[in-house]
Design an enzyme around this catalytic site. Structure first.
Site, PDB file in Angstrom:
ATOM      1  N   TRP A  48      84.416  88.796  22.781  1.00  0.00           N
ATOM      2  CA  TRP A  48      86.385  88.592  23.629  1.00  0.00           C
ATOM      3  C   TRP A  48      87.556  89.828  22.916  1.00  0.00           C
ATOM      4  O   TRP A  48      88.315  89.940  23.140  1.00  0.00           O
ATOM      5  CB  TRP A  48      87.212  87.210  22.619  1.00  0.00           C
ATOM      6  CG  TRP A  48      86.774  87.272  21.207  1.00  0.00           C
ATOM      7  CD1 TRP A  48      87.447  87.695  20.310  1.00  0.00           C
ATOM      8  CD2 TRP A  48      85.913  86.530  21.050  1.00  0.00           C
ATOM      9  NE1 TRP A  48      87.094  87.645  18.734  1.00  0.00           N
ATOM     10  CE2 TRP A  48      86.293  86.414  19.374  1.00  0.00           C
ATOM     11  CE3 TRP A  48      84.958  85.167  21.207  1.00  0.00           C
ATOM     12  CZ2 TRP A  48      84.932  85.488  18.200  1.00  0.00           C
ATOM     13  CZ3 TRP A  48      84.628  84.943  20.037  1.00  0.00           C
ATOM     14  CH2 TRP A  48      84.540  84.746  18.351  1.00  0.00           C
ATOM     15  N   ARG A  49      86.004  90.510  22.468  1.00  0.00           N
ATOM     16  CA  ARG A  49      86.729  92.202  22.303  1.00  0.00           C
ATOM     17  C   ARG A  49      86.253  92.756  22.691  1.00  0.00           C
ATOM     18  O   ARG A  49      85.578  93.707  22.953  1.00  0.00           O
ATOM     19  CB  ARG A  49      86.576  92.719  20.533  1.00  0.00           C
ATOM     20  CG  ARG A  49      86.839  92.062  19.925  1.00  0.00           C
ATOM     21  CD  ARG A  49      86.476  92.280  18.084  1.00  0.00           C
ATOM     22  NE  ARG A  49      86.957  92.185  17.284  1.00  0.00           N
ATOM     23  CZ  ARG A  49      86.821  92.033  15.992  1.00  0.00           C
ATOM     24  NH1 ARG A  49      85.326  92.709  15.900  1.00  0.00           N
ATOM     25  NH2 ARG A  49      87.427  91.409  15.256  1.00  0.00           N
ATOM     26  N   GLU A  73      91.489  83.230  20.033  1.00  0.00           N
ATOM     27  CA  GLU A  73      92.204  82.856  19.387  1.00  0.00           C
ATOM     28  C   GLU A  73      92.443  81.106  18.385  1.00  0.00           C
ATOM     29  O   GLU A  73      93.094  80.814  17.488  1.00  0.00           O
ATOM     30  CB  GLU A  73      93.593  83.720  18.997  1.00  0.00           C
ATOM     31  CG  GLU A  73      93.503  85.614  18.953  1.00  0.00           C
ATOM     32  CD  GLU A  73      92.922  85.616  18.107  1.00  0.00           C
ATOM     33  OE1 GLU A  73      92.955  85.103  16.811  1.00  0.00           O
ATOM     34  OE2 GLU A  73      92.309  87.395  17.609  1.00  0.00           O
ATOM     35  N   GLN A  86      90.885  77.588  12.425  1.00  0.00           N
ATOM     36  CA  GLN A  86      89.905  76.686  11.410  1.00  0.00           C
ATOM     37  C   GLN A  86      89.171  76.195  11.824  1.00  0.00           C
ATOM     38  O   GLN A  86      88.587  75.567  11.481  1.00  0.00           O
ATOM     39  CB  GLN A  86      91.444  75.768  11.533  1.00  0.00           C
ATOM     40  CG  GLN A  86      92.415  75.775  10.279  1.00  0.00           C
ATOM     41  CD  GLN A  86      92.050  76.293   8.888  1.00  0.00           C
ATOM     42  OE1 GLN A  86      92.191  75.143   7.720  1.00  0.00           O
ATOM     43  NE2 GLN A  86      92.635  77.574   8.977  1.00  0.00           N
ATOM     44  N   TYR A  97      89.980  69.177  16.282  1.00  0.00           N
ATOM     45  CA  TYR A  97      91.633  69.614  16.460  1.00  0.00           C
ATOM     46  C   TYR A  97      91.678  70.066  17.561  1.00  0.00           C
ATOM     47  O   TYR A  97      91.806  70.412  17.980  1.00  0.00           O
ATOM     48  CB  TYR A  97      92.013  70.569  15.826  1.00  0.00           C
ATOM     49  CG  TYR A  97      91.915  71.282  13.955  1.00  0.00           C
ATOM     50  CD1 TYR A  97      92.055  69.587  13.485  1.00  0.00           C
ATOM     51  CD2 TYR A  97      91.686  72.096  13.307  1.00  0.00           C
ATOM     52  CE1 TYR A  97      92.192  69.399  12.432  1.00  0.00           C
ATOM     53  CE2 TYR A  97      92.230  72.083  11.609  1.00  0.00           C
ATOM     54  CZ  TYR A  97      92.369  70.613  11.433  1.00  0.00           C
ATOM     55  OH  TYR A  97      92.611  70.881   9.932  1.00  0.00           O
ATOM     56  N   TYR A 111     100.520  83.314  13.554  1.00  0.00           N
ATOM     57  CA  TYR A 111      98.847  83.826  14.052  1.00  0.00           C
ATOM     58  C   TYR A 111      98.838  83.831  15.108  1.00  0.00           C
ATOM     59  O   TYR A 111      98.788  85.233  15.315  1.00  0.00           O
ATOM     60  CB  TYR A 111      98.313  83.037  13.162  1.00  0.00           C
ATOM     61  CG  TYR A 111      96.292  83.400  13.327  1.00  0.00           C
ATOM     62  CD1 TYR A 111      96.486  85.269  12.280  1.00  0.00           C
ATOM     63  CD2 TYR A 111      96.480  83.535  14.523  1.00  0.00           C
ATOM     64  CE1 TYR A 111      94.979  85.829  12.863  1.00  0.00           C
ATOM     65  CE2 TYR A 111      95.259  83.836  14.918  1.00  0.00           C
ATOM     66  CZ  TYR A 111      94.215  84.914  13.533  1.00  0.00           C
ATOM     67  OH  TYR A 111      93.736  85.217  14.569  1.00  0.00           O
ATOM     68  N   ASP A 118      96.179  85.607   8.477  1.00  0.00           N
ATOM     69  CA  ASP A 118      95.413  84.262   8.550  1.00  0.00           C
ATOM     70  C   ASP A 118      94.856  84.101   7.265  1.00  0.00           C
ATOM     71  O   ASP A 118      94.656  84.876   6.359  1.00  0.00           O
ATOM     72  CB  ASP A 118      94.605  84.380   9.126  1.00  0.00           C
ATOM     73  CG  ASP A 118      92.846  85.496   8.526  1.00  0.00           C
ATOM     74  OD1 ASP A 118      93.663  86.333   8.199  1.00  0.00           O
ATOM     75  OD2 ASP A 118      92.267  85.049   9.708  1.00  0.00           O
ATOM     76  N   GLU A 144      92.447  93.684  13.584  1.00  0.00           N
ATOM     77  CA  GLU A 144      90.830  93.021  13.582  1.00  0.00           C
ATOM     78  C   GLU A 144      90.625  93.950  12.315  1.00  0.00           C
ATOM     79  O   GLU A 144      89.067  93.161  11.393  1.00  0.00           O
ATOM     80  CB  GLU A 144      90.177  93.827  14.847  1.00  0.00           C
ATOM     81  CG  GLU A 144      90.774  92.894  16.437  1.00  0.00           C
ATOM     82  CD  GLU A 144      89.822  93.821  17.095  1.00  0.00           C
ATOM     83  OE1 GLU A 144      90.272  93.310  17.864  1.00  0.00           O
ATOM     84  OE2 GLU A 144      89.984  94.896  17.682  1.00  0.00           O
ATOM     85  N   CYS A 167      81.935  94.039  -3.337  1.00  0.00           N
ATOM     86  CA  CYS A 167      82.479  95.583  -3.387  1.00  0.00           C
ATOM     87  C   CYS A 167      81.994  96.355  -3.586  1.00  0.00           C
ATOM     88  O   CYS A 167      82.754  97.284  -2.880  1.00  0.00           O
ATOM     89  CB  CYS A 167      83.718  94.918  -4.710  1.00  0.00           C
ATOM     90  SG  CYS A 167      84.438  93.700  -4.879  1.00  0.00           S
ATOM     91  N   CYS A 200      82.787  97.793  -0.012  1.00  0.00           N
ATOM     92  CA  CYS A 200      84.546  97.563   0.461  1.00  0.00           C
ATOM     93  C   CYS A 200      84.439  99.212   0.271  1.00  0.00           C
ATOM     94  O   CYS A 200      85.610  99.905  -0.615  1.00  0.00           O
ATOM     95  CB  CYS A 200      85.271  96.821  -0.645  1.00  0.00           C
ATOM     96  SG  CYS A 200      87.066  96.891  -0.105  1.00  0.00           S
TER      97      CYS A 200
END
Length: 347
Positions: A28-29, A45, A50, A90, A125, A143, A182, A199, A202
């Site tokens: 979707w990008r 989205e 969830q 859902y 969101y 989120d 993103e 980490c 990161c």
DNA sequence: AATACGGGGTT
DNA sequence: AACCCAGTATT
């Protein structure tokens, strides 16, 4: 520890540089940064609410194939939409997506956050995500990834929604809002993970208060969850796995999906009593028990005893309908009935 | 601020 | 068996 205002540009630059190098390539990008296809962004989205990306991706491809445009989605029958959503959970998301498609087909895609937010199934969101990714609007998403990343950066063990949103608003890079959103989510999904965060990889570890504390995985503290409740029910399989009596489920639980006629047991009620009520309602006769399945749905654990029977309403083809996992489990009992087992038994 | 709402992945 | 997942709507 909150970075001082002078650190902010450096923090943004570090994370965005990492994103430009290591961000995920997702279906979707597509389209320019901040100017993505609103239909694809919106559908993705909602699908990802969830729902983990790996799973959402499968449904996204399937969904785009079935409904390539918002007009196609708007003019499709709700049953077709639910069928494409089958197994994803859902299901209000699918019902709301379809309703919203009708509105968009009439009025066009919303131009701003407020317009998105007014659509059914679009909360804070999703509105922020679509407005920033597709509209280039400076709205910070909040989120599960953002919550974890910001809680760790700020060293906040019990971040409130309000706190997270305020921090997200401060940090959002107004020059590249879509990419920033993103970037934070990609970092949370691939580096700043719930357990065992990476980490050393990161790009903003130097600014991380949780890392400085020595135990970054302890941020944020786990949320307290509602206990799983036990529910018992009986169901009647009139027909077979090809064609059976199916009813549309009403209400919020699995609402809109089709399923075997089912009767919940009252507290302390015997299955036989509930089964009798069910058979009477359908005008059917019970011929035997097929077995029992259990199914857990986050907040409740269902124990469903399934019986075979005769008579009752006309059968409908099963394959064309959208069923829950629970009903698929119930139907699978048919394959294990005595005759079938005997026929398939090998020497 | 809580709760209901699916189903499955990861640890 | 926890804990979580690109949340939303309704109490």
């Amino acid at each position: 520890m909150t970075p001082s205002p002078t650190d902010l540009p450096a923090l943004r630059a570090a994370l965005l540089a990492w994103f430009d190098r290591s961000g995920r390539a997702l279906p979707w990008r597509v389209g320019p940064e901040g100017g993505r296809d609103p239909y694809r962004v919106w559908v993705s989205e909602v699908l990802l609410q969830q729902t983990q990306v790996a799973r959402g991706r499968v449904y996204f491809e399937r969904f785009m194939e079935a409904f390539p445009t918002v007009e196609a989605l708007a003019s499709a029958p709700i049953d077709a939409v639910l069928k494409a959503w089958e197994g994803c959970g859902y299901y209000a998301r699918a019902r709301n997506l379809h309703r919203a498609a009708g509105i968009i087909a009439q009025e066009g895609f919303p131009a701003h956050y407020a317009g998105w937010r007014a659509l059914p199934g679009v909360g804070p969101y999703t509105a922020a995500a679509v407005a920033s990714l597709s509209g280039g609007e400076a709205r910070a998403v909040n989120d599960g990834n953002v919550r974890r990343v910001l809680a760790r950066l700020g060293g906040e063990r019990q971040p409130t929604e309000r706190w997270v949103q305020a921090r997200a608003d401060e940090l959002l890079d107004p020059a590249r809002p879509g990419a920033w959103n993103e970037a934070v989510m990609d970092l949370g999904a691939t580096v700043c993970t719930p357990k065992n965060p990476k980490c050393p990889e990161c790009p903003v570890s130097a600014s991380c208060a949780a890392l400085a504390s020595g135990d970054p995985a302890a941020f944020p503290a786990p949320k307290v969850r509602a206990e799983v409740r036990e529910v018992r029910a009986v169901a009647l399989l009139l027909g077979d796995t090809q064609a059976a009596v199916l009813e549309r489920r009403e209400g919020t639980l699995l609402g809109g999906l089709m399923g075997l006629p089912t009767q919940l047991l009252a507290p302390d009620e015997l299955p036989a009593a509930a089964l009798e009520r069910l058979a009477a309602r359908l005008g059917a006769r019970v011929t035997g028990e097929l077995g029992t399945v259990t199914h857990t749905m986050t907040h409740r654990r269902v124990t469903l005893s399934v019986y075979g029977g005769e008579g009752g309403p006309p059968r409908t083809p099963v394959a064309a309908e959208a069923l829950s996992r629970l009903d698929h489990k119930a139907l699978a009992l048919w394959e294990r009935r005595e005759g079938s087992l005997f026929a398939e038994r090998k020497s």
